[in-house]
Design an enzyme around this catalytic site. Structure first.
Site: not given
Lengths: 649, 649
Positions: B385, B387
């Site tokens: 990800q 993220d």
């Protein structure tokens, strides 16, 4: 007549049985003064034990591991003697040597405890006993006599040890009023021990088993010269200041969380910046050398590790396998990247023209360590290797080896590691059955490593029998600023994995051949390398590498805007810069930021704001005068360029 | 009198019971033509079913999911009728709609099988039946009558389904000669169905249980216009060409290995280059927006996920926990990065002045998916990800939201995603008990999102009740070059994790407060994003991003040296360049490298070598004439700069 073969293969003849001391004396008076013990046909003996038959010997001094071990082993006995003096009735467990010094696990008489003050008393007593130059005498004894002796002494610890020994193998050592069950070897007398420091007291279960009695473990270290002890203590003091766990916290590089788990570092923003800088640096160097980066998952089917042989060898001591909700699937956290890279090698058929393939990955691997073994970043459970695998033809091995040596030199230069040694590990020529791969390939590989080192002008020592079963290797050891040795940068040849994974290429002869693999990780792991780097530099990283290169310190809040302007300009110029906007006195700001090891402190007040300048301090060096902000930028960029010049291009 | 409330809250009154068609007609003739079904108080009904009481209704056309489902559901019945015509005695299981189209699971009479040719016959029969505009009639029936009816038909599949229904709830639908047990709703008549394609035949166990009988599943798709079917088939054809699994192989971006495990991509050098380029791009953008990168391990103590609540919710459907050789320890592969980031937040106390903290990580997470669910890079078991978690004060939420929208816009621009929509998901105002966090905070957060979107000039739709229980969110959907929708870039507000991890900051008021968390991942995951990107661009990535920007093609081996010189020069100039040194005809080299989607093909022969030029072809555009190598470098660097201009600075 006794023939003694020395390490240089020369032979000395003696008319009758001779001991190590006499051999040393026959070589030089200096050696006779320094010698501590002697290896006889590979077994370390007391210096005074007579050699009655022809033998191969090696004399050990303080400069050898074996010499030091003899010295510290005798020191442990000396400590035991002093403890028995003050605490009669103490029972003695085992007293081995450690990396630096020795310990003894003891069972003090009921109700007794050791204090710091006791340690000083014991040290003094040891010095007194050492000055007596008491002879240390070896004697052989029957098991029955040994049992009787320690039954009389009421020492059930020694009795337990003796009961496990075979009759005919038991020796005692005596000095002054102290006799110990011991395999030896020892110094000729206690007078060799000139400087003593008992360093700490700890608790330890008898034989490391938590079901046994808790004993007292006393650690100590001794030296043949007082000056050596002083240097050692100063080094310890400095090492404590440079402890990477302490500096890592001060510089906000990394942290640990009990909730995440032991031995699993969390990299804070500045530590991440440091890691990324190192990674980018190595990526650039590797790109120049034709490496290609790949990325692989952190788990693999357990079959992968059965193929590689890792599961059989390490499976039960590792993190256990990961089951899935569906049956018949089982994964493992990857303990190394090589099996994944072998699978990438296999994704499409290879020809001899495709080789060498140099496959690099900053691959994070997980290896279980017992929690007691964990230590900061040097011993962790998850770490990122700067891994690469070179798949090449046997005729390319030397060239590839040389290129890896180049890369390691570039790194050592960038980090300013000047003091290093290299060791070539080859087969034991007498045990060919220990090694996988054809004799022809081994000959080629060993020759390739030796020649590569010669052609690179590398000073090496060569150790026979130190090769892994799957290939010869080259190791680099660096000595850090405190004189401590760290192993970095192994280059390992591997014939095993290409076989196990059935890697192939089609040769110019249109036949199938196995490539050779080279494993190499110049940093080793990012975690360990950064720990070494912190302790080597005391956190004062080279300018090109350090997470924050400059900090702007406004004299008061009035100048915060100008400080931010300076910081923005420098950041756009690729100089990593922050502002200390806190409402603190400038002296405090300077102190705090010096502690963060930021190389450049830029103080700005009214004068600087008006003249668009900064007042420059170099960390640890003080005031450098004021200059235009753009001049400062050029100055820093030049310094960085100088540090890295010639490395990339 | 019946009062009908429409979605815009307007109310229409009818003197007596009314059906969906009549409501549509009362609004506009166009709508009456397009309407397919109607939601009555949230339940989808036949268009011809009378509404006898006051109700809230929504009319569905082909543009709604519900409209399409009604259409395809009736198409499944039509297909069953045609199959029964050709294969009397066929038993019918279930016939639901899917993403695009429908299927029916059928049990053909003993010894019968369906061929491609049968499908064509069935299609023709369906068209014939559709043209008859047979009315589709709903009837309610008692359980007993239903059982009798399908016993007569000898259809044990339907009998099994009926036996599980409650009496009084059973409905049948009839058209032409075919009657089916069905909950509905359906079209008024078969005439709506104008274009039909039966797409495939597969095997499927009755009710998905491998212990049951294997049935034949027939897939089909239908449309209200012939042109729509043609467009759909053309799109399918193009989608097949653009399948990221196919292009990923052709461009050598990634591969999978059974030995490593399903759903665990291995990134080949060119795919890794692509990923790193995307990561570096986002890192630069995020740095500009004040994000700090961190790195955390891929496992965490199971306690971490008990604290976060993930273990309770997903534990048994996930990769199972990892035991260690020592007792009392248990780890999990991390399914998300947030708990680790919460632990980093906590490593030292925070003040209101420290916020917002924007913590970013390219974090690789592992989530178990059943092997049947896996698909290329879009459905994997391990993915990275892009993220980040923003920890901020409630008063900073709107500003932070706007900055995240900025970043998403920058990415959409860099990737040339022009067609996107955004959805704001808020609380269900009638079910306040479903949500964690104070009403005051929710009001603030929802208002912040709505205002942030307005201030950024973003067109949005707002859905009540679509918020997660822990906070409202904003989702972006992009439409790719084939008109398919992909969800990218969720921005999620979270009150739950700060509570569970007891995150705090000291406010200006000297009291402790909880920060708000924002989760965001503009790419979603590198894997899925790259899959979307491949299918959107058919592998022709923007020049700045593509792994290999130029390839030098020597006309014969004689010019290999010059080709390498050109390539070296371009690589030093930061243009990713390779050489095709193969001993192949130039036509073949051009074809092969076009397939690899390398944007610039540089052909070099005698003339080029003499004049230090390159002959330039743009992939898919053909010859661009010849130019000096340095001119070409400037040209490419300018093109890259243009693509990225304004994004970083």
């Amino acid at each position: 007549m006794v023939q003694i073969t020395l390490p240089d293969k020369s032979i000395k003849e003696f008319p009758e049985a001779v001991d190590g001391y006499e051999i040393a004396k026959s070589i030089s008076p200096r050696l006779a003064k320094d010698v501590l013990s002697v290896s006889v046909n590979g077994e370390v003996w007391d210096l005074t034990r007579k050699i009655t038959k022809n033998a191969t010997v090696k004399l050990h001094t303080w400069d050898d591991r074996e010499g030091k071990e003899t010295f510290w082993h005798s020191s442990a006995h000396l400590m035991a003697e002093a403890i028995e003096h003050f605490f009669p009735g103490t029972k003695f467990g085992i007293g081995p040597t450690v990396d630096t010094g020795f310990y003894y696990d003891i069972d003090l008489p009921e109700g007794k405890q050791l204090s710091e003050k006791d340690l000083q008393k014991i040290e003094q007593k040891m010095l007194e006993l050492a000055r007596q130059k008491n002879e240390i005498v070896r004697s052989e004894i029957s098991k029955e006599d040994a049992l009787n002796m320690f039954t009389t002494k009421n020492d059930e610890l020694k009795l337990e040890l003796i009961s496990e020994l075979e009759d005919g193998t038991i020796t005692l050592y005596n000095q002054g009023n102290f006799t110990d069950l011991c395999r030896g070897p020892h110094l000729p007398n206690t007078g060799f021990i000139k400087a003593i420091k008992l360093t700490s007291i700890a608790g330890a279960y008898w034989r490391g088993d938590e079901h046994n009695k808790m004993l007292t473990r006393v650690y100590g270290v001794t030296f043949p010269k007082q000056k050596m002890l002083e240097e050692y203590l100063a080094m310890l003091e400095e090492a404590k200041k440079r402890d990477h766990r302490k500096i890592g916290k001060e510089m906000e590089l990394f942290t640990f969380s009990e909730e995440v788990g032991q031995g699993l570092p969390l990299w804070l923003p500045k530590g991440t910046q440091l890691r990324m800088q190192l990674e980018d640096f190595l990526k650039k160097v590797q790109k120049k050398y034709g490496y290609e980066q790949v990325m692989t998952p952190h788990i693999g089917d357990v079959r992968l590790y059965k193929t590689s042989g890792h599961y059989e060898k390490y499976g039960k001591d590792s993190f256990q396998t990961i089951k899935t909700p569906a049956e018949g699937e089982e994964y493992m956290l990857k303990p190394m990247n090589c099996p994944h890279h072998c699978e990438i090698y296999k994704w499409k058929p290879k020809s001899y023209k495709d080789l060498p393939i140099r496959m690099a990955e900053f691959g994070t691997v997980y290896r279980y360590e017992m929690s007691g073994e964990l230590h900061g970043l040097t011993r962790v459970r998850g770490f990122t290797q700067d891994d690469a695998h070179i798949f090449c033809r046997p005729d390319q091995l030397k060239d590839e080896f040389k290129k890896v040596i180049d890369i390691i030199f570039i790194i050592f230069k960038a980090i300013d590691f000047k003091d290093y040694t290299a060791q070539i590990s080859l087969r034991d020529p007498e045990k060919p059955e220990k090694y996988i791969g054809s004799k022809e390939n081994w000959d080629k590989a060993e020759q390739a490593i030796i020649e590569a080192c010669e052609e690179k002008g590398l000073k090496t020592v060569t150790e026979l029998g130190e090769a892994a079963f799957y290939g010869p290797k080259l190791d680099f050891m660096i000595k850090d600023a405190l004189g401590r040795n760290w192993q970095l940068g192994t280059i390992q040849v591997d014939y095993n994995l290409p076989e196990r994974f059935q890697l192939e290429y089609i040769g110019a002869d249109d036949n199938r051949h196995r490539p050779v693999m080279i494993h190499r990780a110049p940093f080793g792991s990012m975690e360990r390398f950064i720990a070494v780097l912190i302790e080597h530099t005391a956190g004062k990283f080279p300018l090109w590498l350090t997470p924050e290169q400059a900090v702007v310190l406004p004299i008061s809040e009035k100048y915060n805007d100008y400080a931010k302007k300076v910081s923005n300009f420098l950041n756009i110029s690729d100089i990593r810069t922050v502002v200390d906007e806190r409402n603190e006195k400038i002296g405090r700001k300077i102190r705090d930021n010096e502690l963060k090891r930021i190389p450049y402190l830029l103080i700005v007040g009214e004068k600087e704001t008006e003249t668009e300048t900064v007042s420059v301090r170099r960390q640890g060096e003080g005031d450098k005068g004021s200059m235009k902000t753009s001049e400062f930028a050029d100055f820093v960029l030049n310094e960085v360029r100088d540090q890295l010049s010639g490395l990339y291009n």
